[in-house]
Design a protein around this motif. Structure first.
Motif, PDB file in Angstrom:
ATOM      1  N   UNK A 127       0.946  -1.015   0.044  1.00  0.00           N
ATOM      2  CA  UNK A 127       0.376  -0.353   0.179  1.00  0.00           C
ATOM      3  C   UNK A 127       0.692   0.787   0.056  1.00  0.00           C
ATOM      4  N   UNK A 128       1.442   1.272   1.288  1.00  0.00           N
ATOM      5  CA  UNK A 128       2.404   2.511   0.623  1.00  0.00           C
ATOM      6  C   UNK A 128       3.312   2.478  -0.874  1.00  0.00           C
ATOM      7  N   UNK A 129       3.988   1.541  -1.013  1.00  0.00           N
ATOM      8  CA  UNK A 129       4.768   1.815  -2.424  1.00  0.00           C
ATOM      9  C   UNK A 129       3.646   2.154  -3.442  1.00  0.00           C
ATOM     10  N   UNK A 130       2.544   0.352  -4.165  1.00  0.00           N
ATOM     11  CA  UNK A 130       1.726   1.783  -5.020  1.00  0.00           C
ATOM     12  C   UNK A 130       0.509   1.216  -4.464  1.00  0.00           C
ATOM     13  N   UNK A 172      -6.557  -2.792   0.830  1.00  0.00           N
ATOM     14  CA  UNK A 172      -5.556  -2.439  -0.473  1.00  0.00           C
ATOM     15  C   UNK A 172      -6.565  -1.609  -2.050  1.00  0.00           C
ATOM     16  N   UNK A 173      -7.529  -1.906  -1.776  1.00  0.00           N
ATOM     17  CA  UNK A 173      -8.587  -1.863  -2.752  1.00  0.00           C
ATOM     18  C   UNK A 173      -9.292  -0.335  -2.554  1.00  0.00           C
ATOM     19  N   UNK A 174      -8.990   0.507  -1.086  1.00  0.00           N
ATOM     20  CA  UNK A 174      -9.347   1.864  -1.444  1.00  0.00           C
ATOM     21  C   UNK A 174      -8.456   3.182  -2.003  1.00  0.00           C
ATOM     22  N   UNK A 175      -6.769   1.909  -2.287  1.00  0.00           N
ATOM     23  CA  UNK A 175      -6.071   3.033  -2.125  1.00  0.00           C
ATOM     24  C   UNK A 175      -6.162   4.234  -2.500  1.00  0.00           C
ATOM     25  N   UNK A 218      -5.961   1.001  -6.690  1.00  0.00           N
ATOM     26  CA  UNK A 218      -7.063   0.324  -6.966  1.00  0.00           C
ATOM     27  C   UNK A 218      -6.830  -1.091  -7.557  1.00  0.00           C
ATOM     28  N   UNK A 219      -7.044  -1.759  -6.976  1.00  0.00           N
ATOM     29  CA  UNK A 219      -6.253  -3.700  -7.505  1.00  0.00           C
ATOM     30  C   UNK A 219      -5.624  -4.497  -7.036  1.00  0.00           C
ATOM     31  N   UNK A 220      -5.459  -3.707  -6.203  1.00  0.00           N
ATOM     32  CA  UNK A 220      -4.796  -4.100  -5.098  1.00  0.00           C
ATOM     33  C   UNK A 220      -3.780  -5.420  -5.401  1.00  0.00           C
ATOM     34  N   UNK A 221      -3.920  -6.601  -5.196  1.00  0.00           N
ATOM     35  CA  UNK A 221      -2.909  -7.751  -5.676  1.00  0.00           C
ATOM     36  C   UNK A 221      -3.450  -7.882  -6.797  1.00  0.00           C
ATOM     37  N   UNK A 258     -14.778  -3.863  -2.283  1.00  0.00           N
ATOM     38  CA  UNK A 258     -13.905  -4.256  -2.578  1.00  0.00           C
ATOM     39  C   UNK A 258     -13.444  -5.064  -3.563  1.00  0.00           C
ATOM     40  N   UNK A 259     -14.691  -5.934  -3.457  1.00  0.00           N
ATOM     41  CA  UNK A 259     -14.792  -6.646  -5.116  1.00  0.00           C
ATOM     42  C   UNK A 259     -15.395  -5.043  -6.753  1.00  0.00           C
ATOM     43  N   UNK A 260     -16.534  -4.430  -5.836  1.00  0.00           N
ATOM     44  CA  UNK A 260     -15.848  -3.519  -7.199  1.00  0.00           C
ATOM     45  C   UNK A 260     -14.941  -2.611  -7.648  1.00  0.00           C
ATOM     46  N   UNK A 261     -14.516  -2.243  -6.774  1.00  0.00           N
ATOM     47  CA  UNK A 261     -12.544  -1.641  -6.853  1.00  0.00           C
ATOM     48  C   UNK A 261     -11.758  -2.548  -7.343  1.00  0.00           C
ATOM     49  N   UNK A 262     -11.956  -4.522  -7.337  1.00  0.00           N
ATOM     50  CA  UNK A 262     -10.747  -5.184  -7.347  1.00  0.00           C
ATOM     51  C   UNK A 262     -11.418  -5.016  -9.243  1.00  0.00           C
ATOM     52  N   UNK A 263     -12.553  -5.263  -9.589  1.00  0.00           N
ATOM     53  CA  UNK A 263     -12.240  -5.248 -10.783  1.00  0.00           C
ATOM     54  C   UNK A 263     -12.306  -3.884 -11.589  1.00  0.00           C
TER      55      UNK A 263
END
Length: 454
Positions: free
Chosen positions: A72-75, A220-223, A78-81, A305-310
């Motif tokens: 989260x600090x480096x990157x 992570x997906x809220x970044x 949204x999309x996280x993993x 989470x799922x909406x930001x991941x997509x």
């Protein structure tokens, strides 16, 4: 120039989330429905020593949590993993697999919670004549409406639900404190007590209770919607995990102190049984209401989470481009939200999706192992951003090994239903990737262009 102009004109996600809301989101994603029913299941396996299982699973989860804080600090994307695995392995297929594995875990959770909410509404308000599917549908439409309203509104709803569910857990602790010290915290079921048997039970219990810590990865997906994400994201994630651990430890001690672990293991609603014995004055419908808030919150955070991941995967070129569209007024990924609503409504109509939910832990342990490995590669790769929160590469490497060990323990524990479901879902995701992709090179080219010089 044209590409830059289009990028400048496109609506972007709104940075409206500070540390308090992020902390509440992280807590809400962990203090969800799991702990309200998991204590009884853990007691069947661990006896009164359930606190040890939670402690070991916390240590295992914290290793990966530290990795996620570093990511989260480096990157801060949204999309996280999915973003990190594609950047590390340079493989759209791996990123696609990881991203949709996380999304699948979220969707099955949302569908499960919708049905749990429906059953609790029937019990609390005497709605036995109303079809559960109709109540579940209404609940899902309300959730979608909250998400479409905006990220700030979604996280304020999460904050309210988190306060209620945390109050429920604190109530359990408060009424049970007078019972502390009245029962042994090392009363093992048959097969425990011996060194080998105890170690096996602890690892099996850790795999079971690991589910209670799942949710930290959602942050992570809220970044792209967090203020000062390089600093705020790691701090919020780690604080949420530590606070959740403290609450879980107190809940474990309270539960086995108030009710003998054998009775606790047989109780259909273990924490409600604890409150009923320790505080008979508290109305039963009150704790049902608290449970509804807890379950609803689990569904809410998984939906966010799922909406930001997509959305993030669509920006990387791994999913259809319309899923990356952002509403100009509300600044939310509205296409992704509506697409997920259709899928979750279909899943909720299946009724009992407990078999799919049982595979969630295995899916996420698999994801965590891959993400930890990706961070090892990125830490050791020259030229990568450092971020404000940094770890030596040995920490994510150890985190990957711990996740793999927990997978082995779960797969070899005897019941193969969950492993087979998890493998089936992963195979289906790969088949979907093969069927829908144009070419790996096209997806990677879009990703590289969008990520150039970032």
């Amino acid at each position: 120039m044209a590409a830059e102009a289009r990028s400048a004109e496109a609506p972007a996600l709104k940075r409206a989330v500070g540390l308090p809301l992020l902390l509440m989101y992280g807590l809400g994603s962990m203090l969800g429905a799991g702990i309200y029913g998991l204590v009884g299941e853990a007691a069947k396996l661990m006896g009164s020593a359930i606190w040890i299982a939670f402690l070991v699973s916390m240590a295992a989860a914290l290793l990966t949590g530290l990795s996620y804080a570093t990511i989260a600090s480096r990157y801060p994307r949204a999309g996280g993993a999915a973003y990190v695995t594609q950047r590390a392995y340079r493989s759209p297929a791996v990123a696609y697999l990881v991203g949709l594995a996380v999304a699948c875990s979220g969707l099955t959770s949302i569908a499960t919670q919708a049905n749990v909410v429906a059953r609790n509404l029937q019990a609390a308000f005497g709605l036995e004549g109303v079809p559960p599917a109709l109540l579940a549908l209404g609940f899902l439409l309300i959730l979608a409406g909250i998400l479409l309203r905006g990220i700030k509104e979604s996280l304020w709803a999460n904050a309210v639900c988190t306060v209620v569910e945390a109050a429920g857990l604190l109530l359990v602790i408060a009424v049970g404190v007078p019972y502390w010290g009245s029962a042994s915290l090392f009363d093992w079921p048959e097969g425990g007590g011996e060194a080998t048997g105890t170690a096996l039970l602890v690892f099996q219990g850790a795999v079971l209770t690991f589910f209670s810590f799942i949710g930290f990865e959602d942050t992570l997906n809220l970044a792209e919607e967090v203020k000062d994400p390089e600093r705020t994201m790691p701090l919020g994630l780690i604080l949420a995990m530590l606070i959740a651990t403290g609450i879980y430890m107190a809940i474990c001690v309270t539960a086995v102190s108030v009710i003998p672990w054998r009775e606790l293991a047989a109780a259909p609603a273990p924490l409600a049984a604890v409150v009923e014995k320790a505080a008979p004055w508290f109305p039963k419908v009150g704790f049902i209401g608290i449970t509804i808030f807890a379950v609803a919150n689990t569904a809410l955070v998984n939906y966010v989470m799922a909406s930001r991941l997509l959305y993030g995967m669509a920006k990387q070129g791994l999913l259809p481009a319309p899923l990356a569209r952002v509403h100009a007024g509300r600044q939310v990924p509205y296409v992704a939200i509506l697409a997920l609503l259709a899928v979750v409504i279909g899943l909720s109509l299946l009724g009992d999706v407990a078999a799919l939910a049982a595979a969630t832990v295995l899916l996420l342990l698999f994801v965590f192992a891959i993400v930890n490995g990706a961070l090892v590669l990125l830490i050791r790769r020259p030229g990568e951003p450092q971020g404000r929160f940094a770890l030596p590469w040995i920490v994510p490497a150890f985190g990957a090994l711990v996740c793999l060990a927990l997978i082995v323990v779960r797969v070899t524990s005897g019941n193969l239903t969950a492993p087979l479901i998890a493998l089936g879902l992963l195979a289906a995701i790969l088949l979907l990737y093969v069927a829908t992709r144009k070419r790996d090179g096209d997806a990677m080219e879009r990703f590289v262009k969008s990520d150039a010089l970032s």
